[in-house]
Enzyme design. Structure first.
Site, PDB file in Angstrom:
ATOM      1  N   ASP A  90       1.002  -0.611  -0.027  1.00 22.81           N
ATOM      2  CA  ASP A  90      -0.192  -0.203  -0.083  1.00 22.81           C
ATOM      3  C   ASP A  90       0.602   0.916   0.466  1.00 22.81           C
ATOM      4  OD1 ASP A  90      -2.046   1.496   0.842  1.00 22.81           O
ATOM      5  OD2 ASP A  90      -1.720   1.171   2.642  1.00 22.81           O
ATOM      6  N   ALA A 149     -19.020   5.539   7.607  1.00 22.81           N
ATOM      7  CA  ALA A 149     -19.812   4.096   8.527  1.00 22.81           C
ATOM      8  C   ALA A 149     -18.456   3.037   8.620  1.00 22.81           C
ATOM      9  CB  ALA A 149     -21.134   3.777   7.924  1.00 22.81           C
ATOM     10  N   ALA A 154      -7.665  10.487  11.910  1.00 17.51           N
ATOM     11  CA  ALA A 154      -6.173  10.125  12.165  1.00 17.51           C
ATOM     12  C   ALA A 154      -6.552   8.975  10.859  1.00 17.51           C
ATOM     13  CB  ALA A 154      -5.777   9.137  13.056  1.00 17.51           C
ATOM     14  N   HIS A 163      -4.343   5.132   6.474  1.00 18.20           N
ATOM     15  CA  HIS A 163      -2.943   4.269   6.127  1.00 18.20           C
ATOM     16  C   HIS A 163      -1.321   5.330   6.779  1.00 18.20           C
ATOM     17  CE1 HIS A 163      -5.322   3.214   2.580  1.00 18.20           C
ATOM     18  NE2 HIS A 163      -6.298   3.980   2.525  1.00 18.20           N
TER      19      HIS A 163
END
EC number: 3.1.-.-
Lengths: 566, 566
Positions: free
Chosen positions: B199, B236, B369, B372
């Protein structure tokens, strides 16, 4: 001789130094008749300990149990972890196990004290396993501001006790130097850690400490702007920093001169162990510096903390044999003043400034990073080790307390965390831990002077403080005990006690007091006790002087006895 | 049908989405006749894609090779990782493996599209191992802004390929929720990782992302100051955040109302899976809110990104059925606007402000926050996995490039790092890697509307842009192909093309052009080609209109053919 009040199946973990302080680290794991000692450091005293060079542990307990000690295991080569070895080895000669860089520093230290011949020094690597009868010791690689930093795992019959040593998680060290061995730490955690004792130095910093890679980038930026000579000051043992400075200097085509003995030693060790790769032809003798144009010279020197006898202070003062500040020089501090040293570093910077040098500060220019991990790294260690019990070590009490709080956030309940003091004994089984005892002799020992054995007690320190504040009054007399006669004196001599300089009256009164103190002793006792006589003199003089001046100078009775009855 | 140009012993790794973009993630591992697909997400289009609801992958290649696909493995339940499943499953029905939370969201999604009955959904846990003929798949627990985030390890005959999924290293999650499984990651690294695909979202942030623990502390501080109702808006699916808000609200004795369908679903899933522990008696129906004093109410609602149809926008506009802003209300945004949403969020805040609510922003008040990891966490992943080859995924190209640079700092040489595009095929053996091929069909598919199959091509998007900028001109005619006659028209109708509204001359000229275009076609060709006729009309009208107005409206020829010769 104290016997620990623990059960026979319990493992004891205790510190003789390192808790409630940054310095004189010494942690012990004891199971039945085996003791493993981890580190043996000194503490550099703050200014209030006048004239004291080092503080070390009171290791009376270990001396009394020296037959049990199987090893001293060293985590890394900083003074607060190895500086006590020359003292300790005088009393207990046990094998010392250490990584290569610390070993090189230890050798130099023991050689100075003529202890190298008898010392048993054994080099360990990260993968070394030391097996003793009941316990074994393994290691894991960490990163710190010195190469070869190791964490220690002591495998006991009740479980594994991990002592991290000093660490940060430098994920991108410079020059291909090794990074922390996360795999080994995680494997320890996976196999089960009974107790984690972890470095608390930066527990109050909510951060992940900067990598040396980041420092390197900024050293490059700073160096790129400098046209004249660069005088680079850092801790000698921070070989990472020396690597960055030398690499950048060589990129600029600079020759490198090394100044200061500890810097010379560190560079020699770093070169030998492959942490530094400075070709011989780039290293020049400090005497040759002037043969090169200023933009082709880097001087690496000691004294970044303002130490008065170190190279940089002498350069600043114009008293260095080979190097004088010249216009265009830039002094780069790749360090930050340790709290106690702020004043002396500021004075040093002022002097350098007056002498005409530019000064580049450490943190301000991003050319310094802490060697200890911040909160995130302490949490990372906790998550890697997943210990059952936790004990913050290596720090002042408020740091230990914050570190314990961090451990709580990683899921370690209050009853499994132990913030202890030097001497407290934690007794562990595979599913219990309790503070079971306290080593009565644990405490501080003051070392005055450079030689082994010059230890100083607490009373001396108090006297030195008084001396500095109030001066000294000496009462001199020669007493014949056979004839009960004062052969000479009493004479009163004072130094630094201003009231007495100004008053012949007071000197006369003091003389009188001492005279009667001696005569009364002759009368009152059949057998003269020299110490009692001295105490009486001090006591009477103290009363007199306090009544007359409101001051309490140090009083030194110097009664010489002749014709003792015994 | 394309056959990959790789050797039979090579493992292929390719992305059909996720490279050069944040969205529509889909990564594939292929060995001989086995394909493992990781994730199947959508991309939410930026404003320039007018009227397009989603962008998905062009997975023609996978449809052509559907017999090879053994599994779709889901890393976590965000739309950019699961949103494409309803489209993909229409064409390829293969088993979907997913952790519990994502599975719950996938079920809801497939149920809406009436696909649930035929879909094969299999729940996996962190310790699940999926075994296929030639490959197997294992998982490792990470942390992200949604529960049950998993990294995926595909074990191939050439070595292990790790795809991290989206991750941060939250070392101190809230409420005892699990932290990343460092031990499992380190063990993968220790056993050898051939390729790490990691990522890259926060590759440009030189930081270690803040923990949810830190957000929790600040939510508490914010809540403690609020005396009236709290309207809490967040994603959500960020159940961590819902946990923090509900815990703090309950500490204050507030009742909790949930507003917005996706929030209701997330809370139901969170409660069911044990990530939330809100007692039934604390949850109240939005209709009951007014029965409680304002200081005893927390409203958790959707719409933190300013989505016009979401609860918060309707509350702000005064069009929500149950909730109206009242004096003393505080709206807490525990989120940050995604770049494309800044304007709509600002408008929403303005409306809330006008309606009389206090607004507490996310980052400004430390109540958000990132989900990632920053650079330090990407480096930590690299150090844990110690891969031989590295490929940055999940990010725009500049993020991928920075991530590759970070990999260099952890010691992975240039020739072992691959920054690729969607469709590029990396062919791997245990000691080699090369970009060997490109999947020709890889690209974007635009989905217009909510139903499966409403895909839109690239030309349409260009036209919509033109429509929005220049308007549309339609040429209508009915043509009898047997008699070579124009039965009706041509008529010219324009919308949004201002020049034509203002000029009957121009309409006449356009009419003339179309008339002659049709007549010329009758003359020049024996057999009338409808598409050619349309092309001619468009071409002639374009030339005319550009010559007269300097504009290029969208031209729609609507020629109806009667009495076709075929």
């Amino acid at each position: 001789m104290q016997k620990l009040n623990i059960n026979n199946n319990e493992v004891a973990f205790y510190a003789l130094g390192g808790l409630g302080e940054i310095g004189k680290n010494m942690y012990c794991v004891q199971f039945q008749d085996e003791i493993i000692v981890i580190d043996c450091g000194v503490l550099f005293p703050e200014d209030e300990l006048l004239g004291v060079d080092y503080v070390i542990q009171d290791y009376t307990y270990l001396v009394e149990n020296k037959d049990k000690i199987k090893a001293i295991v060293i985590t890394h080569g900083h003074e607060d972890h190895i500086g006590g070895l020359p003292f300790f080895l005088q009393q207990v000669n046990v094998p010392i196990y250490s990584g290569p860089f610390a070993l090189s520093l230890i050798k130099g230290k023991l050689e100075e004290k003529h202890l190298l011949r008898t010392a048993e020094l054994i080099e360990v690597q990260e993968d070394t396993i030391l097996k003793f009868n009941k316990m074994s010791v393994s290691f894991f690689r960490t990163t710190h501001s010195i190469p070869d930093a190791l964490g220690v795992a002591v495998h006991t019959p009740q479980g594994t006790i991990v002592e991290t040593g000093d660490f940060k998680f430098d994920l991108t060290p410079v020059g291909g130097l090794p990074s922390p061995n996360l795999q080994k730490m995680a494997a320890l955690g996976e196999n089960g850690v009974l107790l984690l004792a972890s470095d608390s130095t930066n527990a109050e910093r909510p951060e992940f400490s900067k990598s040396e890679q980041w420092v390197d980038v900024h050293i490059r930026r700073v160096f790129e702007k400098i046209k004249g000579r660069i005088i680079f000051a850092s801790f000698a043992s921070n070989v990472y920093r020396l690597r960055e400075a030398s690499d950048e200097a060589m990129r600029q085509g600079r020759m490198i001169a090394v100044v200061g003995r500890s810097m010379e030693n560190a560079i020699a060790a770093g070169q030998e162990l492959g942490y530094l790769n400075i070709p011989e032809e780039v290293l020049i003798d400090p005497n040759e510096i002037n043969s090169y144009p200023p933009e082709k010279v880097l001087i690496m020197c000691t004294g970044s903390q303002g130490e008065p006898m170190a190279a940089l202070s002498r350069i600043a003062a114009g008293t260095h044999r080979q190097i004088t500040i010249q216009p265009g020089d830039t002094v780069v501090f790749s360090s930050n003043p340790i709290p106690g040293n702020t004043t002396s570093v500021n004075q040093l910077i002022n002097k350098l400034d007056e002498a005409g040098a530019e000064v580049v500060h450490g943190y301000l220019n991003n050319i310094h990073a802490s060697g200890h991990g911040g909160q995130l790294e302490q949490e990372l260690m906790l998550r890697l080790m997943k210990p059952k019990f936790f004990m913050p070590i290596h720090g002042e009490f408020r740091m230990l307390e914050v570190h314990s709080k961090l451990a709580e956030l990683t899921g370690i309940p209050k009853e499994n965390r132990f913030t202890m003091e030097n001497g407290d004994v934690l007794a562990l089984t595979k599913d219990s831990a309790r503070i079971a005892d306290h080593i009565e002799t644990a405490g501080d020992v003051y070392i005055d002077g450079r030689d082994v054995g010059d230890s100083v007690g607490n009373p001396e320190i108090r006297e030195r403080r008084l001396l500095s504040e109030e001066g000294v009054v000496t009462a001199i007399a020669v007493v014949d005990l056979k004839d009960h006669q004062i052969v000479a004196g009493p004479d009163i001599v004072s130094r630094g006690f201003v009231y007495m300089h100004e008053s012949q009256e007071l000197i006369k009164a003091a003389n009188h007091e001492v005279f009667w103190a001696i005569l009364n002793t002759f009368k009152s006792r059949k057998k003269i006790d020299e110490r009692a006589l001295n105490r009486t003199i001090v006591s009477r003089l103290q009363k007199l002087l306090y009544a007359q001046t409101g001051r309490r100078p140090v009083i030194i009775p110097m009664v010489t006895i002749i014709n003792n009855e015994d």
